[in-house]
Motif scaffolding. Structure first.
Motif, PDB file in Angstrom:
ATOM      1  N   THR A 164       0.822  -1.214   0.000  1.00  0.00           N
ATOM      2  CA  THR A 164       0.000   0.000   0.000  1.00  0.00           C
ATOM      3  C   THR A 164       0.859   1.268   0.000  1.00  0.00           C
ATOM      4  OG1 THR A 164      -0.148  -0.121   2.415  1.00  0.00           O
ATOM      5  CG2 THR A 164      -1.960  -1.109   1.137  1.00  0.00           C
TER       6      THR A 164
ATOM      7  N   SER B 125      -0.629   4.091  -2.092  1.00  0.00           N
ATOM      8  CA  SER B 125      -2.092   4.091  -1.992  1.00  0.00           C
ATOM      9  C   SER B 125      -2.714   5.413  -2.448  1.00  0.00           C
ATOM     10  CB  SER B 125      -2.525   3.793  -0.553  1.00  0.00           C
ATOM     11  OG  SER B 125      -2.010   4.767   0.348  1.00  0.00           O
TER      12      SER B 125
ATOM     13  N   ARG C 245      -2.124  -0.075  -4.694  1.00  0.00           N
ATOM     14  CA  ARG C 245      -3.183  -0.738  -3.925  1.00  0.00           C
ATOM     15  C   ARG C 245      -3.600   0.137  -2.755  1.00  0.00           C
ATOM     16  NH1 ARG C 245      -3.032  -7.001  -1.901  1.00  0.00           N
ATOM     17  NH2 ARG C 245      -5.188  -7.115  -1.151  1.00  0.00           N
TER      18      ARG C 245
ATOM     19  N   PRO D 102      -5.782   0.708   0.857  1.00  0.00           N
ATOM     20  CA  PRO D 102      -6.125  -0.168   1.980  1.00  0.00           C
ATOM     21  C   PRO D 102      -7.452  -0.901   1.730  1.00  0.00           C
ATOM     22  CG  PRO D 102      -5.325   1.934   2.775  1.00  0.00           C
ATOM     23  CD  PRO D 102      -5.464   2.078   1.295  1.00  0.00           C
ATOM     24  N   TYR D 103      -7.473  -2.188   1.976  1.00  0.00           N
ATOM     25  CA  TYR D 103      -8.643  -3.058   1.839  1.00  0.00           C
ATOM     26  C   TYR D 103      -9.045  -3.313   0.384  1.00  0.00           C
ATOM     27  CZ  TYR D 103      -8.898  -1.542   6.682  1.00  0.00           C
ATOM     28  OH  TYR D 103      -8.580  -1.240   7.974  1.00  0.00           O
ATOM     29  N   GLN D 104      -8.252  -2.822  -0.567  1.00  0.00           N
ATOM     30  CA  GLN D 104      -8.544  -3.115  -1.966  1.00  0.00           C
ATOM     31  C   GLN D 104      -8.177  -4.565  -2.247  1.00  0.00           C
ATOM     32  OE1 GLN D 104      -6.727  -0.393  -4.730  1.00  0.00           O
ATOM     33  NE2 GLN D 104      -7.074  -1.699  -6.501  1.00  0.00           N
ATOM     34  N   VAL D 105      -9.106  -5.314  -2.823  1.00  0.00           N
ATOM     35  CA  VAL D 105      -8.907  -6.745  -3.029  1.00  0.00           C
ATOM     36  C   VAL D 105      -7.884  -7.004  -4.118  1.00  0.00           C
ATOM     37  CG1 VAL D 105      -9.987  -8.927  -3.670  1.00  0.00           C
ATOM     38  CG2 VAL D 105     -11.223  -7.284  -2.230  1.00  0.00           C
TER      39      VAL D 105
END
Length: 334
Positions: A100, A103, A137, A139-142
């Motif tokens: 990340t 991000s 990416r 945070p929490y992105q699959v």
């Protein structure tokens, strides 16, 4: 509208290039490289840092690196508050091992600027990002995004990159002259803030024309590389110690480029006897400093273990072969 007239921003570039036409050409080519969305080339990061200061290890910053970033954002982002083609990331706390780390970027990002990067980062963690594309990416992105980007790094100090082929082959270094500082800024000289309401339409025309010429310089010449000898000595001074360098200058015999052997422990004892304040210096650190010193001096050397650990400078072919064989045997044992 194109104009060859030099505006305040180009005058600022002249200042940070010490009014050296060759250095200006180099910086223009790097700016052009960073703006151009072309990646089928020798992709490298651009490192902006300060030129050497009179006081060893002291670099106050405020030389103009931030303004160069703002200039690139003006060219790449239509709305500098929303667009992400130019994306600035705080480098003081960045963890290059996290997926990340970028991000703040998105699918449109073309240039990532890592501002004020920490001296202690491992530059090798950027290798894949520079040559193969960055992982973007949130945070929490699959599912992360991987895309090619250009990377610019700015720092007031040096980072450990010189004298290693793998690292030097992935970075262009540009040192900004110490024309500006915390006590004297472009506002003091030109009386107006760049890229603000203070600028007239003519100021903007001059700026855009200059930046377009930077792209022309890159397309015509590629990236023009300048001499970075100052950076190399700054890196050595900041990562070792001036007393150590002066001492080793007197100890090593450079006049006779024949094989010479130096026992590491004997060298360490000699140094700490002359400079008692370094009596707590770890032998491993002393060895690392010595290797950095030899690399800076471009001295051919190998490390060998016999009765004692030794440095061999200007080794013969036979000595090099022996050192390589011993090194390989130790790897096999491990």
């Amino acid at each position: 509208v194109y104009t060859p007239v030099e505006g305040d921003f180009e005058h600022f570039v002249n200042d940070i290039c010490a009014n050296d036409p060759q250095r200006k050409l180099s910086l223009m080519s790097m700016l052009g490289y960073l703006m151009h969305d072309y990646y089928i080339c020798d992709n490298r990061a651009v490192l902006l840092t300060d030129a050497s200061n009179d006081e060893i290890g002291v670099n106050a910053g405020r030389t103009g690196k931030g303004l160069l970033g703002k200039a690139l954002s003006q060219m790449l982002n239509k709305n500098t508050n929303i667009d992400k083609r130019y994306c600035a990331i705080n480098g003081k706390d960045i963890d290059l091992k996290k997926d990340t780390r970028y991000s703040l970027a998105d699918i449109s990002t073309q240039l990532i600027h890592i501002e004020d990067i920490s001296k202690h980062v491992d530059f090798e963690d950027l290798f894949n990002d520079i040559t193969d594309g960055a992982i973007i990416r949130k945070p929490y992105q699959v599912k992360p995004i991987k895309k090619m980007v250009k990377i610019m790094i700015s720092t007031n100090r040096t980072i450990d990159i010189s004298n290693e082929t793998s690292k030097m082959g992935r970075v262009y270094i540009f040192e900004l002259a110490n024309y500006y500082n915390a006590n004297y800024s472009p506002v003091d000289k030109y009386g107006r803030r760049f890229f603000s309401e203070d600028w007239t339409s003519q100021d903007w025309i001059c700026f855009y024309s200059f930046m377009c010429r930077c792209i022309q310089v890159y397309l015509t010449n590629g990236v023009v590389i300048t001499n970075n000898s100052d950076y190399r000595i700054r890196e050595l001074l900041e990562s070792t110690n001036p007393d150590f360098i002066y001492w080793l200058d007197e100890v090593i015999d450079y006049k006779h480029k024949t094989e010479q052997r130096y026992i590491k422990k004997t060298l360490w004892n000699s140094f700490t006897e002359k400079y008692p304040s370094f009596s707590q210096l770890r032998p491993a650190t002393f060895t690392a400093w010595t290797k950095k010193y030899f690399n800076y001096k471009n001295v051919d050397f190998v490390e060998m273990r016999s009765t004692d650990d030794i440095f061999v400078i200007y080794p013969t072919a036979a000595t090099r072969a022996t050192a390589t064989a011993k090194k390989n045997s130790l790897k096999n044992i491990c």
